[in-house]
Design an enzyme around this catalytic site. Structure first.
Site, short mmCIF file in Angstrom:
data_model
loop_
_atom_site.label_atom_id
_atom_site.label_comp_id
_atom_site.label_asym_id
_atom_site.label_seq_id
_atom_site.Cartn_x
_atom_site.Cartn_y
_atom_site.Cartn_z
N GLY A 45 0.76 -1.25 0.00
CA GLY A 45 0.00 0.00 0.00
C GLY A 45 0.78 1.29 0.00
O GLY A 45 0.29 2.32 -0.43
N GLU A 99 4.67 3.59 6.01
CA GLU A 99 3.44 2.81 5.91
C GLU A 99 2.34 3.68 5.31
O GLU A 99 2.35 4.91 5.45
CB GLU A 99 3.08 2.31 7.32
CG GLU A 99 1.81 1.53 7.48
CD GLU A 99 1.72 0.22 6.70
OE1 GLU A 99 1.93 0.26 5.48
OE2 GLU A 99 1.38 -0.80 7.31
N ASP A 100 1.38 3.06 4.64
CA ASP A 100 0.29 3.82 4.04
C ASP A 100 -0.70 4.29 5.09
O ASP A 100 -1.02 5.47 5.19
CB ASP A 100 -0.42 2.99 2.95
CG ASP A 100 -0.86 1.61 3.42
OD1 ASP A 100 -0.60 1.24 4.60
OD2 ASP A 100 -1.46 0.87 2.62
N ASP A 103 -4.56 1.49 10.95
CA ASP A 103 -5.99 1.30 11.22
C ASP A 103 -6.12 0.73 12.64
O ASP A 103 -6.22 1.49 13.60
CB ASP A 103 -6.52 0.36 10.13
CG ASP A 103 -7.99 0.05 10.23
OD1 ASP A 103 -8.72 0.79 10.89
OD2 ASP A 103 -8.43 -0.94 9.63
N PHE A 152 -13.46 3.41 5.18
CA PHE A 152 -12.56 2.77 4.23
C PHE A 152 -12.21 3.74 3.10
O PHE A 152 -13.09 4.34 2.49
CB PHE A 152 -13.22 1.51 3.67
CG PHE A 152 -12.27 0.62 2.96
CD1 PHE A 152 -11.39 -0.20 3.67
CD2 PHE A 152 -12.23 0.56 1.58
CE1 PHE A 152 -10.49 -1.03 3.02
CE2 PHE A 152 -11.34 -0.27 0.92
CZ PHE A 152 -10.47 -1.07 1.64
N ASP A 159 -5.78 -0.01 -1.91
CA ASP A 159 -6.64 -0.76 -2.84
C ASP A 159 -7.96 -1.21 -2.22
O ASP A 159 -8.14 -1.17 -1.00
CB ASP A 159 -5.91 -2.02 -3.33
CG ASP A 159 -5.88 -3.11 -2.26
OD1 ASP A 159 -5.57 -2.79 -1.09
OD2 ASP A 159 -6.19 -4.27 -2.59
N ARG A 165 -5.39 1.41 -6.71
CA ARG A 165 -4.09 1.88 -6.21
C ARG A 165 -3.57 3.04 -7.06
O ARG A 165 -2.81 3.88 -6.58
CB ARG A 165 -3.06 0.74 -6.23
CG ARG A 165 -3.35 -0.39 -5.27
CD ARG A 165 -2.11 -1.28 -5.12
NE ARG A 165 -2.40 -2.56 -4.51
CZ ARG A 165 -2.46 -2.80 -3.20
NH1 ARG A 165 -2.27 -1.82 -2.35
NH2 ARG A 165 -2.71 -4.01 -2.74
P1 5GP Z 1 -3.97 -2.40 10.64
O1 5GP Z 1 -3.07 -3.57 10.91
O2 5GP Z 1 -3.49 -1.10 11.24
O3 5GP Z 1 -5.38 -2.72 11.04
O4 5GP Z 1 -4.06 -2.24 9.10
C1 5GP Z 1 -3.02 -1.78 8.33
C2 5GP Z 1 -3.21 -2.17 6.88
O5 5GP Z 1 -4.60 -2.37 6.55
C3 5GP Z 1 -2.76 -1.06 5.97
O6 5GP Z 1 -1.39 -1.19 5.66
C4 5GP Z 1 -3.67 -1.22 4.76
O7 5GP Z 1 -3.09 -2.14 3.85
C5 5GP Z 1 -4.93 -1.81 5.32
N1 5GP Z 1 -5.97 -0.79 5.54
C6 5GP Z 1 -6.40 -0.29 6.71
N2 5GP Z 1 -7.36 0.63 6.55
C7 5GP Z 1 -7.56 0.71 5.21
C8 5GP Z 1 -8.43 1.52 4.39
O8 5GP Z 1 -9.22 2.36 4.84
N3 5GP Z 1 -8.34 1.31 3.05
C9 5GP Z 1 -7.48 0.41 2.49
N4 5GP Z 1 -7.49 0.32 1.17
N5 5GP Z 1 -6.64 -0.35 3.23
C10 5GP Z 1 -6.69 -0.20 4.58
#
Ligand code: 5GP
Length: 177
Positions: A45, A99-100, A103, A152, A159, A165
């Site tokens: 991402g 990191e993108d 969450d 989201f 993506d 993307r």
């Molecule tokens: P976490 O482990 O913090 O829950 O999630 C991190 C990963 O979840 C990010 O690197 C990303 O790939 C994905 N992610 C979390 N929220 C979103 C969102 O709103 N949109 C998208 N496309 N990916 C997300």
């Protein structure tokens, strides 16, 4: 839901993204001037954010790529898997993780522990987006582009089922049921 037929609205524009990236790049330039620093792109991402950000870091850097996956569709599985490891040891180096989006914080927590176990000189975390309301694991970030609500988003590297993307901006999805 057909992944290719989402109704999107601009959430963060290209101009807003580039302004913020210039600011973060300038801070990282000052922080790592004359230091041995490796900037790590977290795949998939962050690849677009990463490539814009490193061009705003005006000092010598080396690049590495680290692949992890934790998402399935629109929800985090809570289980992080390494899909591509670093190609060289990072012991004694200053590491910047790019990191993108953070969450739940599970992925960043895992990344921090995994990188710290490899004895870098320092670890700096950068995330383009953070969803503070979604956080489940305490996760302190050094640099955040934008804090967003718990919705989201796609685009600019992010993506939905592999699509979107290549959007040049961050979009919210209007027609999720
Ligand atoms: P976490 O482990 O913090 O829950 O999630 C991190 C990963 O979840 C990010 O690197 C990303 O790939 C994905 N992610 C979390 N929220 C979103 C969102 O709103 N949109 C998208 N496309 N990916 C997300």
């Amino acid at each position: 839901m057909n992944a290719k037929n989402l109704q999107l609205s601009t959430y963060i524009s290209e101009e807003q993204l580039q302004k913020k990236i210039s600011e973060i790049g300038s801070i990282l330039t000052d922080k790592f001037m004359n230091k041995k620093v490796t900037v790590v792109c977290i795949l998939k991402g962050s690849f677009i954010f990463y490539s814009d950000l490193i061009r705003k870091i005006n000092t010598d850097i080396t690049c590495e790529f680290f692949g992890v996956s934790s998402y399935s569709g629109m929800t985090s599985t809570g289980e992080v898997k390494i899909t591509l490891d670093l190609t060289s040891p990072i012991s004694g180096q200053h590491i910047v993780l790019v990191e993108d989006i953070v969450d739940t914080g599970v992925t960043m927590d895992y990344l921090k522990k995994t990188i710290e176990a490899r004895n870098p000189a320092s670890l700096t975390t950068v995330a383009l987006l953070e969803k503070p309301e979604a956080l489940k694991v305490p996760c302190k970030l050094d640099h955040v582009g934008f804090q967003i609500t718990n919705e989201f988003v796609v685009g600019y590297g992010l993506d939905y089922q592999g699509y979107y993307r290549n959007l040049p901006y961050i979009a919210q999805v209007q027609n999720f049921q």
